[in-house]
Design a protein around this motif. Structure first.
Motif, PDB file in Angstrom:
ATOM      1  N   TRP A 182       0.842  -1.192   0.000  1.00  0.00           N
ATOM      2  CA  TRP A 182       0.000   0.000   0.000  1.00  0.00           C
ATOM      3  C   TRP A 182       0.882   1.249   0.000  1.00  0.00           C
ATOM      4  O   TRP A 182       1.984   1.254   0.552  1.00  0.00           O
ATOM      5  CB  TRP A 182      -0.900   0.015   1.238  1.00  0.00           C
ATOM      6  N   ILE A 213       0.732   5.512   0.800  1.00  0.00           N
ATOM      7  CA  ILE A 213       0.013   6.654   1.373  1.00  0.00           C
ATOM      8  C   ILE A 213       0.831   7.899   1.027  1.00  0.00           C
ATOM      9  O   ILE A 213       1.699   8.313   1.796  1.00  0.00           O
ATOM     10  CB  ILE A 213      -0.157   6.500   2.895  1.00  0.00           C
ATOM     11  N   ILE A 253      -5.174   6.331   0.563  1.00  0.00           N
ATOM     12  CA  ILE A 253      -4.412   5.091   0.545  1.00  0.00           C
ATOM     13  C   ILE A 253      -4.660   4.394  -0.786  1.00  0.00           C
ATOM     14  O   ILE A 253      -5.790   4.330  -1.280  1.00  0.00           O
ATOM     15  CB  ILE A 253      -4.767   4.173   1.735  1.00  0.00           C
ATOM     16  N   TYR A 254      -3.560   3.912  -1.398  1.00  0.00           N
ATOM     17  CA  TYR A 254      -3.596   3.267  -2.707  1.00  0.00           C
ATOM     18  C   TYR A 254      -3.060   1.841  -2.585  1.00  0.00           C
ATOM     19  O   TYR A 254      -2.085   1.598  -1.872  1.00  0.00           O
ATOM     20  CB  TYR A 254      -2.745   4.036  -3.713  1.00  0.00           C
ATOM     21  N   LYS A 255      -3.666   0.926  -3.343  1.00  0.00           N
ATOM     22  CA  LYS A 255      -3.241  -0.473  -3.379  1.00  0.00           C
ATOM     23  C   LYS A 255      -2.425  -0.713  -4.644  1.00  0.00           C
ATOM     24  O   LYS A 255      -2.774  -0.246  -5.730  1.00  0.00           O
ATOM     25  CB  LYS A 255      -4.458  -1.384  -3.361  1.00  0.00           C
ATOM     26  N   TRP A 314      -1.327   1.620  -9.422  1.00  0.00           N
ATOM     27  CA  TRP A 314      -1.870   1.769  -8.078  1.00  0.00           C
ATOM     28  C   TRP A 314      -3.305   2.264  -8.176  1.00  0.00           C
ATOM     29  O   TRP A 314      -3.613   3.122  -9.003  1.00  0.00           O
ATOM     30  CB  TRP A 314      -1.036   2.770  -7.273  1.00  0.00           C
ATOM     31  N   ARG A 374      -6.632   3.787  -5.939  1.00  0.00           N
ATOM     32  CA  ARG A 374      -7.074   4.358  -4.660  1.00  0.00           C
ATOM     33  C   ARG A 374      -8.143   3.467  -4.047  1.00  0.00           C
ATOM     34  O   ARG A 374      -9.140   3.131  -4.698  1.00  0.00           O
ATOM     35  CB  ARG A 374      -7.596   5.781  -4.869  1.00  0.00           C
ATOM     36  N   THR A 401      -9.881   6.631   1.948  1.00  0.00           N
ATOM     37  CA  THR A 401      -9.335   7.825   2.589  1.00  0.00           C
ATOM     38  C   THR A 401      -9.237   7.550   4.080  1.00  0.00           C
ATOM     39  O   THR A 401     -10.247   7.251   4.732  1.00  0.00           O
ATOM     40  CB  THR A 401     -10.231   9.049   2.336  1.00  0.00           C
ATOM     41  N   LEU A 402      -8.032   7.623   4.604  1.00  0.00           N
ATOM     42  CA  LEU A 402      -7.839   7.339   6.024  1.00  0.00           C
ATOM     43  C   LEU A 402      -8.280   8.503   6.894  1.00  0.00           C
ATOM     44  O   LEU A 402      -8.849   8.303   7.966  1.00  0.00           O
ATOM     45  CB  LEU A 402      -6.368   7.005   6.288  1.00  0.00           C
ATOM     46  N   LEU A 444      -5.266  -0.899   9.707  1.00  0.00           N
ATOM     47  CA  LEU A 444      -4.718   0.095   8.805  1.00  0.00           C
ATOM     48  C   LEU A 444      -5.801   1.005   8.236  1.00  0.00           C
ATOM     49  O   LEU A 444      -5.593   2.224   8.093  1.00  0.00           O
ATOM     50  CB  LEU A 444      -3.947  -0.598   7.667  1.00  0.00           C
ATOM     51  N   PHE A 445      -6.951   0.438   7.924  1.00  0.00           N
ATOM     52  CA  PHE A 445      -8.018   1.234   7.322  1.00  0.00           C
ATOM     53  C   PHE A 445      -8.889   1.953   8.358  1.00  0.00           C
ATOM     54  O   PHE A 445      -9.892   2.552   8.015  1.00  0.00           O
ATOM     55  CB  PHE A 445      -8.886   0.362   6.405  1.00  0.00           C
TER      56      PHE A 445
END
Length: 518
Positions: free
Chosen positions: A315, A317, A328-330, A338, A340, A343-344, A387-388
């Motif tokens: 991930w 950020i 946050i992007y995977k 990547w 999205r 949003t954290l 994390l999320f």
């Protein structure tokens, strides 16, 4: 709760129009009590501020501009808290439970703040409870946006106001032990200071006409037991510089090994547009291989590509303060695709968000800004079980205000069971040096740290600045800045026989000259 600001009528400024103060997610009403203190202010201050507004701020209004009309607001009642910005004696009949007075280098009043700025630096701010003499909080603001005397005063007052809510919330405070410079409470003649500032601004414009500023570059090396965290300095194997095209700068390097390959991700800013994207380049056991690949771009500026592995996925950020969120992007295809995923945090400016796991929780550190003041002096922490998220604010947010120990400068490391983090030391300007801070205590309610080492540019790492440190295996990366003449990038374009690039460079150089000639 009723908060009362006591302000000098002769120094009425736009920031004093504030009607509320946000404390613990509640808007608390603010009433103004105008007083008159004896003694004239610095001669010609309003005229000099107006000169700075026209020349340095391009006509833009500021919070320290003169409040021309004072609107008398009705009193709401006896205050629970008084914040006295004047030098007047405290009213002994005041029944407020807190009587706070900001001090600037140990003295009260706007004149003390101006005296410190005229002496060459922003002051140390202390919030003193005059009922018992306790220093409730202390901080030293950064000056990235403090242009001129008026800009310096605006930054100081903005940070003074941002120090009040955590005090009023009753949260435990980490009061940094900062040396308070000895300056007088009476400012000297501000005219020479302002005129020097105007001259310096013109000189900077000329410099920017000839050079890209700032121009960051990435340093790398392979280190075994001689890395920075073990030596506490920049010694060891020599540093190499990652080449750039000249009209782009590279900053905030973050190395990662994934799927058997090692890449360094970094901010890639095009000087011609002023917008950053995230790019990456592969490293083998000897150095960079291949070419730089753009991997993530948004309509807004991106930087500081923090990377974290979670649930067997990678991930990213990136910093997204221009969009006022923490995204946050995977990684769906390493290294260049990547997506999205969420949003954290949203609705805030949090620069250089950096996450660590400690005692079963995730902690996110970042340089917090509430729309005013510097970008590198105020630390905020958030924590979550996953994390999320959901991400919750630390009980003492903002944790501390100190330009030398706040802004993240890279990933956390654990050495001999102790948690460490690199921090930017912006005492002598943004990104000027790098500190290694040991985390002494970290929980949802308490945070303590101590800077053990300070690294500065020098013979081992030439350039003007040093502000990021990361490592992956043997690969260690840092960054810094250097002088980058625009002619160098022009020559690079000419050597590449890129005719469109030549025409673009001709336009880049010709247009600023034409604007100044006309």
């Amino acid at each position: 709760m009723i908060i009362e600001f006591r302000c000098d009528r002769a120094q009425a400024r736009l920031w004093m129009r504030r009607e509320t103060l946000r404390v613990s997610d509640q808007d608390i009403p603010v009433q103004i009590a105008w007083t008159t203190t004896p003694g004239p202010g610095p001669a010609g201050l309003d005229m000099l501020f107006e000169l700075e507004r026209i020349v340095l701020r391009k006509g833009k209004a500021g919070d320290v501009d003169r409040l021309k009309t004072i609107a008398e607001r009705p009193r709401m009642g006896n205050p629970d808290v008084v914040v006295d910005f004047t030098t007047a004696e405290r009213d002994p009949n005041c029944s407020a439970r807190l009587y706070l007075r900001p001090h600037f280098n140990g003295q009260a009043g706007e004149a003390a703040a101006l005296a410190a700025i005229l002496a060459g630096d922003l002051p140390v701010i202390e919030i003193v409870n005059e009922l018992d003499g306790t220093v409730m909080d202390r901080g030293h603001p950064s000056a990235e946006i403090a242009t001129g005397l008026s800009g310096g005063l605006e930054t100081v007052m903005a940070r003074t106001l941002s120090m009040l809510p955590p005090i009023l919330s009753g949260a435990p405070r980490l009061v940094p032990q900062l040396a308070v410079p000895a300056t007088g409470s009476a400012p000297g003649n501000p005219a020479p200071f302002v005129l020097r500032g105007v001259a310096t601004s013109i000189a900077k414009e000329i410099y920017r006409l000839c050079c890209y500023a700032p121009h960051w570059h990435v340093g790398w090396r392979y280190a075994d037991d001689a890395d920075i965290w073990r030596t506490g300095d920049l010694s060891g194997p020599a540093w190499n510089v990652l080449g750039d095209p000249g009209n782009h700068f590279y900053a905030d390097p973050v190395p990662v090994k994934w799927q058997g390959r090692t890449f360094v991700f970094f901010e890639d800013l095009d000087h011609r547009t002023g917008k950053g994207i995230i790019s990456a380049i592969e490293f083998d056991g000897n150095g960079p291989v291949g070419t730089v690949l753009p991997v993530l771009e948004e309509p807004w500026h991106l930087s500081y590509p923090f990377l974290i592995e979670n649930n067997c996925e990678l991930w990213m950020i990136p910093e997204s303060t221009a969009h006022r969120d923490v995204p946050i992007y995977k990684c769906v295809r390493f290294p260049d695709k990547w997506e999205r995923q969420g949003t954290l945090l949203s609705g805030l400016e949090l620069a250089d968000a950096t996450i660590t796991q400690h005692d079963g929780l995730y902690y996110m550190f970042g340089a917090w800004r509430d729309g005013t003041g510097g970008y590198s002096d105020t630390l905020a922490i958030y924590y979550a079980e996953q994390l999320f998220g959901p991400w919750r604010p630390h009980a003492s947010n903002p944790i501390l205000m100190d330009r030398a120990t706040t802004r993240p400068a890279g990933n956390f490391v654990t050495i001999n069971g102790k948690l460490w983090r690199p921090v930017q030391d912006c005492t002598n300007g943004y990104g000027a040096a790098l500190g290694l801070a040991e985390v002494l205590e970290l929980s949802p309610t308490i945070y303590r740290q101590a800077v053990r080492h300070l690294l500065k540019p020098g013979p081992l790492w030439t350039g003007r600045k040093l502000h990021t440190l990361n490592r992956c295996g043997r690969l260690e990366v840092i960054d810094g800045s250097r002088v980058q003449p625009k002619t160098t990038a022009l020559l690079n374009s000419l050597r590449s026989s890129d005719r469109p690039a030549q025409r673009e460079w001709q336009g880049t150089l010709a247009k600023p000259i034409a604007r100044r000639l006309h």
